[in-house]
Design a protein around this motif. Structure first.
Motif, PDB file in Angstrom:
ATOM      1  N   HIS A 145      -8.733 -12.669  14.566  1.00  0.00           N
ATOM      2  CA  HIS A 145      -7.406 -12.898  15.125  1.00  0.00           C
ATOM      3  C   HIS A 145      -7.289 -14.343  15.596  1.00  0.00           C
ATOM      4  O   HIS A 145      -8.276 -14.959  16.002  1.00  0.00           O
ATOM      5  CB  HIS A 145      -7.142 -11.947  16.292  1.00  0.00           C
ATOM      6  CG  HIS A 145      -6.743 -10.575  15.853  1.00  0.00           C
ATOM      7  ND1 HIS A 145      -6.216  -9.650  16.717  1.00  0.00           N
ATOM      8  CD2 HIS A 145      -6.793  -9.964  14.640  1.00  0.00           C
ATOM      9  CE1 HIS A 145      -5.946  -8.520  16.063  1.00  0.00           C
ATOM     10  NE2 HIS A 145      -6.295  -8.692  14.807  1.00  0.00           N
ATOM     11  N   ILE A 146      -6.061 -14.848  15.532  1.00  0.00           N
ATOM     12  CA  ILE A 146      -5.810 -16.229  15.949  1.00  0.00           C
ATOM     13  C   ILE A 146      -4.663 -16.250  16.953  1.00  0.00           C
ATOM     14  O   ILE A 146      -3.982 -15.232  17.164  1.00  0.00           O
ATOM     15  CB  ILE A 146      -5.483 -17.146  14.755  1.00  0.00           C
ATOM     16  CG1 ILE A 146      -4.144 -16.751  14.111  1.00  0.00           C
ATOM     17  CG2 ILE A 146      -6.612 -17.112  13.723  1.00  0.00           C
ATOM     18  CD1 ILE A 146      -3.637 -17.770  13.093  1.00  0.00           C
ATOM     19  N   LEU A 147      -4.438 -17.413  17.530  1.00  0.00           N
ATOM     20  CA  LEU A 147      -3.349 -17.590  18.478  1.00  0.00           C
ATOM     21  C   LEU A 147      -2.124 -18.120  17.735  1.00  0.00           C
ATOM     22  O   LEU A 147      -2.205 -19.094  16.988  1.00  0.00           O
ATOM     23  CB  LEU A 147      -3.754 -18.571  19.573  1.00  0.00           C
ATOM     24  CG  LEU A 147      -2.797 -18.676  20.776  1.00  0.00           C
ATOM     25  CD1 LEU A 147      -2.832 -17.391  21.599  1.00  0.00           C
ATOM     26  CD2 LEU A 147      -3.179 -19.861  21.656  1.00  0.00           C
ATOM     27  N   TYR A 148      -1.001 -17.442  17.937  1.00  0.00           N
ATOM     28  CA  TYR A 148       0.280 -17.919  17.424  1.00  0.00           C
ATOM     29  C   TYR A 148       1.129 -18.408  18.589  1.00  0.00           C
ATOM     30  O   TYR A 148       1.209 -17.760  19.634  1.00  0.00           O
ATOM     31  CB  TYR A 148       1.027 -16.802  16.695  1.00  0.00           C
ATOM     32  CG  TYR A 148       0.531 -16.539  15.298  1.00  0.00           C
ATOM     33  CD1 TYR A 148       0.931 -17.342  14.235  1.00  0.00           C
ATOM     34  CD2 TYR A 148      -0.332 -15.479  15.042  1.00  0.00           C
ATOM     35  CE1 TYR A 148       0.480 -17.096  12.946  1.00  0.00           C
ATOM     36  CE2 TYR A 148      -0.786 -15.232  13.752  1.00  0.00           C
ATOM     37  CZ  TYR A 148      -0.375 -16.048  12.712  1.00  0.00           C
ATOM     38  OH  TYR A 148      -0.824 -15.810  11.433  1.00  0.00           O
ATOM     39  N   VAL A 149       1.781 -19.545  18.374  1.00  0.00           N
ATOM     40  CA  VAL A 149       2.636 -20.150  19.395  1.00  0.00           C
ATOM     41  C   VAL A 149       4.079 -20.105  18.898  1.00  0.00           C
ATOM     42  O   VAL A 149       4.352 -20.210  17.694  1.00  0.00           O
ATOM     43  CB  VAL A 149       2.214 -21.598  19.686  1.00  0.00           C
ATOM     44  CG1 VAL A 149       3.119 -22.246  20.740  1.00  0.00           C
ATOM     45  CG2 VAL A 149       0.757 -21.641  20.152  1.00  0.00           C
ATOM     46  N   SER A 150       5.002 -19.944  19.817  1.00  0.00           N
ATOM     47  CA  SER A 150       6.418 -19.914  19.476  1.00  0.00           C
ATOM     48  C   SER A 150       6.866 -21.242  18.852  1.00  0.00           C
ATOM     49  O   SER A 150       6.493 -22.318  19.338  1.00  0.00           O
ATOM     50  CB  SER A 150       7.253 -19.653  20.731  1.00  0.00           C
ATOM     51  OG  SER A 150       8.638 -19.845  20.467  1.00  0.00           O
ATOM     52  N   PRO A 151       7.673 -21.184  17.790  1.00  0.00           N
ATOM     53  CA  PRO A 151       8.218 -22.421  17.214  1.00  0.00           C
ATOM     54  C   PRO A 151       9.064 -23.214  18.206  1.00  0.00           C
ATOM     55  O   PRO A 151       9.304 -24.409  18.001  1.00  0.00           O
ATOM     56  CB  PRO A 151       9.073 -21.930  16.040  1.00  0.00           C
ATOM     57  CG  PRO A 151       8.593 -20.564  15.750  1.00  0.00           C
ATOM     58  CD  PRO A 151       8.087 -19.991  17.039  1.00  0.00           C
TER      59      PRO A 151
END
Length: 210
Positions: A145-151
């Motif tokens: 799993h990875i970290l996703y950041v808001s656009p």
């Protein structure tokens, strides 16, 4: 699209750890650094009580496919695509995926097992006495799993990319994962003592024909 992803996309949530998919990479800002030291992509099975014998002689992906067992997964889970690409049957569930525990335990809903990350099953097994932890196998794939950041927050994305790159390089992520999830190496999970069944990424997989 799950509610969590929707909140990321519209900026009401800044960041979240999720399984990586091409679709999420297009819509969100990914940080391509594994967040669990591969503990999330080592999957151990919750199975109904009394069904362990069915898994005792499994030593390969081919053996596992021949069992014709059906995994229960949330509709949006990234590992659903991995299971399907490797020829494994999946029953996706819309809505609250936590219903899957009861569905597996009932043995009457067409779902034979629920795969959980090593650290998840280590925390969950005491609260599900109607389920058993499968004793011998761990299904492994390459995608942590990875970290996703808001656009909506590109500056935060750049800050976290720099910080997490250094955390991975220095070994901090591995050290924290081993400290916080030490129970994965203890009974009944015993991660280091299991037979690994390797699942290939969808673009590399050639489904096994039972």
């Amino acid at each position: 699209m799950t509610r969590l992803e929707y909140m990321l996309e519209n900026g009401t949530l800044s960041a979240a750890i999720l399984g990586r998919t091409e679709e999420r990479d297009r819509r969100l800002l990914p940080i391509a650094i594994g967040m669990t030291d591969n503990l999330v992509n080592q999957r151990i099975l919750f199975i109904p009580q009394g069904t362990q014998a069915a898994y005792d002689n499994v030593h390969s992906l081919e053996d596992f496919v021949r069992l014709n067992k059906v995994a229960g997964m949330g509709q949006a889970w990234a590992d659903r695509l991995i299971w399907e690409a490797n020829g494994l049957a999946v029953q996706p569930l819309d809505g609250d995926w936590r219903r899957l525990y009861r569905m597996v335990a009932s043995q009457a809903r067409g779902i034979d097992y629920l795969p959980r990350a090593a650290y998840e099953i280590a925390a969950e097994w005491p609260t599900h006495p109607d389920l058993a932890v499968e004793q011998h196998l761990v299904l492994v794939y390459e995608q942590d799993h990875i970290l996703y950041v808001s656009p909506a927050e590109p500056e935060l994305h750049q800050l976290l990319l720099t910080a997490l790159s250094e955390a991975a390089r220095s070994g901090l992520i591995r050290r924290l994962a081993r400290e916080h999830y030490a129970e994965v190496f203890e009974p009944p999970v015993n991660l280091g003592e299991r037979r690994a069944i390797v699942l290939l990424a969808p673009e590399r997989a050639h489904p096994v024909i039972p």
